[in-house]
Design an enzyme around this catalytic site. Structure first.
Site, PDB file in Angstrom:
ATOM      1  N   ASP A  19      -7.791  -9.211   5.896  1.00  0.00           N
ATOM      2  CA  ASP A  19      -8.863  -9.181   6.880  1.00  0.00           C
ATOM      3  C   ASP A  19      -9.410  -7.790   7.126  1.00  0.00           C
ATOM      4  O   ASP A  19      -8.765  -6.790   6.836  1.00  0.00           O
ATOM      5  CB  ASP A  19      -8.356  -9.731   8.219  1.00  0.00           C
ATOM      6  N   ASP A  79       0.860  -1.182   0.000  1.00  0.00           N
ATOM      7  CA  ASP A  79       0.000   0.000   0.000  1.00  0.00           C
ATOM      8  C   ASP A  79       0.906   1.246   0.000  1.00  0.00           C
ATOM      9  O   ASP A  79       1.378   1.676  -1.050  1.00  0.00           O
ATOM     10  CB  ASP A  79      -0.889  -0.114   1.240  1.00  0.00           C
ATOM     11  N   PHE A  87     -10.098  -0.247   0.454  1.00  0.00           N
ATOM     12  CA  PHE A  87      -9.806  -1.329   1.391  1.00  0.00           C
ATOM     13  C   PHE A  87     -10.453  -2.617   0.873  1.00  0.00           C
ATOM     14  O   PHE A  87     -11.643  -2.642   0.584  1.00  0.00           O
ATOM     15  CB  PHE A  87     -10.344  -0.972   2.774  1.00  0.00           C
TER      16      PHE A  87
END
Ligand code: IMP
Length: 193
Positions: free
Chosen positions: A170, A114, A163
């Site tokens: 998760d 990211d 996201f």
């Protein structure tokens, strides 16, 4: 022919998903291609695959089986910090590798890159241990949020700046078991609204 699970099989978990971005079949096909490329490039090198727990474990498991040359595997774990500490690039090792990597050809396997801060820190840490070479294989890349340039020699897919969950990734420890990757519905982040 491989059998793939339909998202509906995952009932309650799938109800939290607004959109599937990469199906199980998409992911499995790409992982196979990555494994073939790695097998060709590392022929005769006996690479050591290094992953960071926990998010990487489904990818590591499938990638490992898509690699057809002799290969070893090891894991690290890092403590999760507050978003603020992470933004500064602070990473604390919770579990180190079991073996020395001096003189080894290391392939660092990541689930998603990211900002690049975590990967940058870990690569610096591993380089200091004297490997013969170190390269990176990341399944997902969120290039638009990158704060620091990190080399990705092998890359699965580019992701939007959103996201995602599934295939090891998760939200509050859930969704890792989905074999596909998708976006969460807004109400999952703010239940009761
Ligand atoms: P970076 O230091 O910002 O590159 O963060 C990389 C780590 O953040 C990954 O290894 C994941 O643990 C986590 N992460 C980043 N994006 C996502 C996402 O969309 N879903 C789940 N975890 C994520």
């Amino acid at each position: 022919m491989a059998n793939f699970y339909s998202p509906q099989t995952y009932g309650e978990l799938n109800e939290g998903i607004s959109q599937v971005l990469f199906s199980e079949e998409d992911i499995q096909n790409r992982v196979l291609e990555l494994g073939q490329a790695i097998s060709r490039d590392y022929e005769g090198c006996r690479p050591l695959l290094v992953g960071v727990l926990k998010g990487v474990f489904p990818f590591m498991s499938d990638l490992l089986r898509a690699i057809t040359i002799p290969v070893e595997v090891d894991f690290m774990a890092i403590a999760s910090y507050s978003a603020e500490a992470r933004d500064k690039g602070y990473v604390r090792l919770q579990k180190d590798l079991d073996e020395s990597i001096a003189g080894r050809h290391v392939l660092f396997v990541e689930d998603v890159v990211d900002t690049g801060l975590t990967l940058n820190y870990l690569l610096g840490n591993l380089r200091a241990r004297g490997p013969a070479s170190i390269k990176v294989c990341a399944l997902f890349n969120k290039g638009r949020r990158r704060l620091i340039s990190v080399p990705l020699q092998y890359k699965g897919f580019d992701l939007p700046d959103k996201f995602v969950v599934g295939y090891g990734l998760d939200y509050r420890e859930l969704y890792r078991n989905l074999p596909f990757v998708g976006l969460l519905k807004p109400q999952v982040f703010s239940p009761g609204r």
